[in-house]
Design a protein around this motif. Structure first.
Motif, PDB file in Angstrom:
ATOM      1  N   ALA A 105      85.630 -29.534   4.900  1.00  0.00           N
ATOM      2  CA  ALA A 105      85.874 -28.180   5.392  1.00  0.00           C
ATOM      3  C   ALA A 105      86.429 -27.243   4.331  1.00  0.00           C
ATOM      4  CB  ALA A 105      86.852 -28.240   6.563  1.00  0.00           C
ATOM      5  N   GLY A 106      86.885 -27.779   3.201  1.00  0.00           N
ATOM      6  CA  GLY A 106      87.513 -26.950   2.193  1.00  0.00           C
ATOM      7  C   GLY A 106      88.875 -26.437   2.623  1.00  0.00           C
ATOM      8  N   VAL A 107      89.563 -27.203   3.467  1.00  0.00           N
ATOM      9  CA  VAL A 107      90.878 -26.820   3.990  1.00  0.00           C
ATOM     10  C   VAL A 107      91.967 -27.562   3.225  1.00  0.00           C
ATOM     11  CG1 VAL A 107      92.389 -26.948   6.023  1.00  0.00           C
ATOM     12  CG2 VAL A 107      89.997 -26.224   6.267  1.00  0.00           C
ATOM     13  N   GLN A 108      93.063 -26.889   2.934  1.00  0.00           N
ATOM     14  CA  GLN A 108      94.168 -27.481   2.207  1.00  0.00           C
ATOM     15  C   GLN A 108      95.104 -28.218   3.173  1.00  0.00           C
ATOM     16  OE1 GLN A 108      94.332 -27.431  -1.178  1.00  0.00           O
ATOM     17  NE2 GLN A 108      92.318 -26.470  -0.957  1.00  0.00           N
ATOM     18  N   PRO A 109      95.718 -29.319   2.736  1.00  0.00           N
ATOM     19  CA  PRO A 109      96.618 -30.072   3.616  1.00  0.00           C
ATOM     20  C   PRO A 109      97.755 -29.248   4.200  1.00  0.00           C
ATOM     21  CG  PRO A 109      96.090 -31.362   1.669  1.00  0.00           C
ATOM     22  CD  PRO A 109      95.530 -29.993   1.431  1.00  0.00           C
TER      23      PRO A 109
ATOM     24  N   ILE B 227     103.588 -41.474   7.605  1.00  0.00           N
ATOM     25  CA  ILE B 227     103.216 -41.955   6.275  1.00  0.00           C
ATOM     26  C   ILE B 227     101.947 -41.251   5.807  1.00  0.00           C
ATOM     27  CG2 ILE B 227     102.620 -44.013   4.931  1.00  0.00           C
ATOM     28  CD1 ILE B 227     104.218 -45.638   7.010  1.00  0.00           C
ATOM     29  N   VAL B 228     100.998 -41.047   6.717  1.00  0.00           N
ATOM     30  CA  VAL B 228      99.775 -40.322   6.374  1.00  0.00           C
ATOM     31  C   VAL B 228     100.113 -38.894   5.936  1.00  0.00           C
ATOM     32  CG1 VAL B 228      97.588 -39.426   7.262  1.00  0.00           C
ATOM     33  CG2 VAL B 228      98.340 -41.733   7.881  1.00  0.00           C
ATOM     34  N   GLN B 229     101.018 -38.248   6.664  1.00  0.00           N
ATOM     35  CA  GLN B 229     101.432 -36.896   6.285  1.00  0.00           C
ATOM     36  C   GLN B 229     101.914 -36.861   4.841  1.00  0.00           C
ATOM     37  OE1 GLN B 229     105.229 -35.651   6.657  1.00  0.00           O
ATOM     38  NE2 GLN B 229     104.855 -33.587   7.462  1.00  0.00           N
ATOM     39  N   HIS B 230     102.729 -37.858   4.467  1.00  0.00           N
ATOM     40  CA  HIS B 230     103.251 -37.957   3.103  1.00  0.00           C
ATOM     41  C   HIS B 230     102.125 -38.227   2.104  1.00  0.00           C
ATOM     42  CE1 HIS B 230     105.695 -39.020  -0.293  1.00  0.00           C
ATOM     43  NE2 HIS B 230     105.426 -40.316  -0.202  1.00  0.00           N
ATOM     44  N   LEU B 231     101.224 -39.132   2.445  1.00  0.00           N
ATOM     45  CA  LEU B 231     100.155 -39.509   1.517  1.00  0.00           C
ATOM     46  C   LEU B 231      99.250 -38.349   1.165  1.00  0.00           C
ATOM     47  CD1 LEU B 231      99.105 -42.986   2.981  1.00  0.00           C
ATOM     48  CD2 LEU B 231     100.177 -42.583   0.767  1.00  0.00           C
ATOM     49  N   ILE B 232      98.951 -37.495   2.134  1.00  0.00           N
ATOM     50  CA  ILE B 232      97.991 -36.414   1.883  1.00  0.00           C
ATOM     51  C   ILE B 232      98.669 -35.098   1.542  1.00  0.00           C
ATOM     52  CG2 ILE B 232      96.306 -37.533   3.390  1.00  0.00           C
ATOM     53  CD1 ILE B 232      96.777 -35.330   5.450  1.00  0.00           C
ATOM     54  N   GLY B 233      99.999 -35.035   1.612  1.00  0.00           N
ATOM     55  CA  GLY B 233     100.704 -33.812   1.269  1.00  0.00           C
ATOM     56  C   GLY B 233     100.617 -32.716   2.310  1.00  0.00           C
ATOM     57  N   ALA B 234     100.499 -33.104   3.586  1.00  0.00           N
ATOM     58  CA  ALA B 234     100.437 -32.118   4.673  1.00  0.00           C
ATOM     59  C   ALA B 234     101.860 -31.748   5.087  1.00  0.00           C
ATOM     60  CB  ALA B 234      99.640 -32.667   5.851  1.00  0.00           C
ATOM     61  N   VAL B 235     102.548 -31.013   4.221  1.00  0.00           N
ATOM     62  CA  VAL B 235     103.998 -30.822   4.344  1.00  0.00           C
ATOM     63  C   VAL B 235     104.392 -30.003   5.560  1.00  0.00           C
ATOM     64  CG1 VAL B 235     104.413 -31.121   1.883  1.00  0.00           C
ATOM     65  CG2 VAL B 235     103.860 -28.843   2.765  1.00  0.00           C
ATOM     66  N   ASN B 236     103.468 -29.256   6.139  1.00  0.00           N
ATOM     67  CA  ASN B 236     103.794 -28.405   7.282  1.00  0.00           C
ATOM     68  C   ASN B 236     103.383 -29.012   8.623  1.00  0.00           C
ATOM     69  OD1 ASN B 236     104.822 -26.233   5.666  1.00  0.00           O
ATOM     70  ND2 ASN B 236     102.704 -25.752   5.113  1.00  0.00           N
ATOM     71  N   ALA B 237     102.902 -30.231   8.602  1.00  0.00           N
ATOM     72  CA  ALA B 237     102.354 -30.846   9.820  1.00  0.00           C
ATOM     73  C   ALA B 237     103.398 -31.663  10.567  1.00  0.00           C
ATOM     74  CB  ALA B 237     101.157 -31.729   9.475  1.00  0.00           C
ATOM     75  N   ALA B 238     103.432 -31.502  11.869  1.00  0.00           N
ATOM     76  CA  ALA B 238     104.109 -32.468  12.734  1.00  0.00           C
ATOM     77  C   ALA B 238     103.181 -33.663  12.886  1.00  0.00           C
ATOM     78  CB  ALA B 238     104.409 -31.847  14.091  1.00  0.00           C
TER      79      ALA B 238
ATOM     80  N   ASP C 218      97.695 -26.417   5.369  1.00  0.00           N
ATOM     81  CA  ASP C 218      97.250 -25.606   6.503  1.00  0.00           C
ATOM     82  C   ASP C 218      97.127 -26.413   7.796  1.00  0.00           C
ATOM     83  OD1 ASP C 218      97.057 -23.267   4.975  1.00  0.00           O
ATOM     84  OD2 ASP C 218      95.059 -23.824   4.275  1.00  0.00           O
ATOM     85  N   VAL C 219      97.456 -27.694   7.728  1.00  0.00           N
ATOM     86  CA  VAL C 219      97.392 -28.564   8.913  1.00  0.00           C
ATOM     87  C   VAL C 219      98.713 -28.483   9.670  1.00  0.00           C
ATOM     88  CG1 VAL C 219      97.154 -30.940   9.721  1.00  0.00           C
ATOM     89  CG2 VAL C 219      95.735 -30.106   7.821  1.00  0.00           C
ATOM     90  N   ALA C 220      98.622 -28.181  10.970  1.00  0.00           N
ATOM     91  CA  ALA C 220      99.820 -28.054  11.798  1.00  0.00           C
ATOM     92  C   ALA C 220     100.197 -29.359  12.480  1.00  0.00           C
ATOM     93  CB  ALA C 220      99.606 -26.978  12.858  1.00  0.00           C
ATOM     94  N   TYR C 221      99.206 -30.203  12.762  1.00  0.00           N
ATOM     95  CA  TYR C 221      99.462 -31.446  13.485  1.00  0.00           C
ATOM     96  C   TYR C 221      98.604 -32.570  12.908  1.00  0.00           C
ATOM     97  CZ  TYR C 221     101.147 -28.053  16.893  1.00  0.00           C
ATOM     98  OH  TYR C 221     101.795 -27.011  17.500  1.00  0.00           O
ATOM     99  N   ILE C 222      99.196 -33.744  12.820  1.00  0.00           N
ATOM    100  CA  ILE C 222      98.455 -34.973  12.527  1.00  0.00           C
ATOM    101  C   ILE C 222      98.697 -35.908  13.698  1.00  0.00           C
ATOM    102  CG2 ILE C 222      98.209 -36.975  11.025  1.00  0.00           C
ATOM    103  CD1 ILE C 222      99.282 -35.244   8.729  1.00  0.00           C
ATOM    104  N   VAL C 223      97.631 -36.215  14.421  1.00  0.00           N
ATOM    105  CA  VAL C 223      97.728 -37.120  15.563  1.00  0.00           C
ATOM    106  C   VAL C 223      96.895 -38.348  15.218  1.00  0.00           C
ATOM    107  CG1 VAL C 223      97.552 -37.358  18.052  1.00  0.00           C
ATOM    108  CG2 VAL C 223      97.875 -35.084  17.049  1.00  0.00           C
ATOM    109  N   LEU C 224      97.563 -39.476  15.071  1.00  0.00           N
ATOM    110  CA  LEU C 224      96.915 -40.710  14.623  1.00  0.00           C
ATOM    111  C   LEU C 224      96.821 -41.707  15.763  1.00  0.00           C
ATOM    112  CD1 LEU C 224      95.813 -42.681  12.487  1.00  0.00           C
ATOM    113  CD2 LEU C 224      98.174 -43.263  11.935  1.00  0.00           C
TER     114      LEU C 224
ATOM    115  N   ARG D  18      95.895 -22.352  12.558  1.00  0.00           N
ATOM    116  CA  ARG D  18      96.018 -23.559  11.747  1.00  0.00           C
ATOM    117  C   ARG D  18      95.152 -24.672  12.338  1.00  0.00           C
ATOM    118  NH1 ARG D  18     102.088 -25.019  10.617  1.00  0.00           N
ATOM    119  NH2 ARG D  18     102.338 -24.513  12.832  1.00  0.00           N
ATOM    120  N   TYR D  19      95.284 -25.852  11.750  1.00  0.00           N
ATOM    121  CA  TYR D  19      94.383 -26.957  12.060  1.00  0.00           C
ATOM    122  C   TYR D  19      95.155 -28.193  12.510  1.00  0.00           C
ATOM    123  CZ  TYR D  19      91.090 -24.180   9.298  1.00  0.00           C
ATOM    124  OH  TYR D  19      90.299 -23.177   8.815  1.00  0.00           O
TER     125      TYR D  19
END
Length: 344
Positions: A67-71, A94-105, A73-79, A134-135
């Motif tokens: 998608a060309g989206v930066q980490p 841990i996934v949030q940390h690995l990909i650098g999605a610093v703004n994601a819950a 810009d992700v608001a939520y990570i649901v695994l 956001r995404y």
């Protein structure tokens, strides 16, 4: 109200391919028997150095790259996973940390093989309520090779390791997720389980000797559950959405067992739909199976703008979930280089 749909897809399959002959030797069966019973010919096995978070992060990065989206810009990570890295913390963190999605819950969902559909439902509601552009990353990831008893022919022949992801975000009008359905039948929870390792039966020397830390399944009971519950759940969903069965063009089910899916397919009554399968190569990848299959089909160009796609999961709990969406056009962006953060 902003419509939320699938913006991009991604998946990750480990490099190690495990054919039926290797599995058959330990389970006391044959390659031919496995194919005849399941339709599976091979599956992937995770590297010993990898955990579920590693596979999930790679699938998530693939979806972001598409998608060309930066980490950030992700608001939520649901695994969705039933094979987390640890009992706690949540593998999604841990996934949030690995990909650098610093703004994601980030948080996990465990609905076993229905998990991805459950997670998609939750993420779509969160994004629609926030309406901030956001995404959300929705990921299904499992490493079942770590919890299998390879002498058990009922389970060892089925499962592989892998991860799949979708990026959810705003899509054009008349596109996106239109209806979802979730149900649980807790009275049948014993059909699928890993008995030991939790608060009811903590792992100890006795549970290890008895193999209670392995995945167990009542195959006949699961087959009956699917036959009794999946068609009715999908029919109810389509009726609630006001969508005729003839309008469904694609069906992406949990890749439990190819023979079982072939048996239940006529009962679904989807005369113009293609049922997408990836289990011959990848086996049953648990909560990852729907997004992996979705990604395979998408990258082949099999979904057209505006077509109706029905995704369905079913599994331990016992659970059934379904998501109905109208496919939105997606752009394949140029992949960007990004390394995973090292986790100590």
């Amino acid at each position: 109200m902003t419509r939320i749909g699938i913006v991009s897809t991604g998946s990750y399959l480990p490099d190690t391919v495990v054919g039926n002959e290797e599995i058959a030797r330990g389970a006391g069966v044959s390659d031919e028997w496995i194919v005849r019973k399941t339709g599976i010919r091979e599956r992937r096995r995770a590297d010993d150095r990898d955990a579920t978070s590693d596979l999930a992060a790679r699938a998530a990065l693939a979806a972001l790259e598409q998608a060309g989206v930066q980490p950030q810009d992700v608001a939520y990570i649901v695994l969705a996973t039933s094979t987390p890295d640890h009992p706690q913390p949540a593998t999604a963190s841990i996934v949030q940390h690995l990909i650098g999605a610093v703004n994601a819950a980030a948080f996990d969902i465990n609905a076993v093989c229905s998990g991805f559909v459950y997670a998609t439902t939750v993420a779509e509601r969160l994004l629609r309520a926030a309406d901030d552009g956001r995404y959300a990353l929705v990921i299904g990831a499992d490493i079942y090779s770590r919890i299998l008893d390879y002498s058990d022919s009922k389970t060892a022949i089925l499962f592989g390791d892998g991860a799949g992801a979708v990026l959810l975000g705003a899509v054009p009008e008349a596109r996106g997720i239109t209806e979802t359905s979730l149900l649980s039948r807790g009275d049948q929870y014993r059909l699928i389980s890993v008995p030991a390792g939790g608060s009811r039966m903590p792992a100890n020397d006795r549970t290890l000797r008895e193999g209670a830390h392995y995945f167990r399944m009542d195959g006949r009971g699961v087959r009956s559950f699917v036959q009794d519950n999946l068609p009715a759940a999908l029919h109810e969903l389509l009726e609630r959405a006001g969508v005729e069965r003839e309008l469904v063009r694609h069906f992406v089910p949990h890749q439990a067992n190819g023979v079982m899916l072939g048996e239940v397919w006529p009962e679904l009554g989807l005369p113009r739909a293609t049922m997408h399968l990836a289990l011959e190569e990848y086996g049953n990848t648990g909560s990852a199976s729907v997004p992996i299959t979705l990604d395979v089909a998408h990258r082949r160009g099999e979904f057209a703008d505006g077509e109706t796609v029905l995704m369905a999961g079913f599994g331990g709990g016992m659970t059934v979930g379904a998501v109905l969406t109208r496919w939105a056009p997606t752009a394949f962006a140029r992949p960007r280089e990004q390394e995973l953060t090292a986790v100590v």
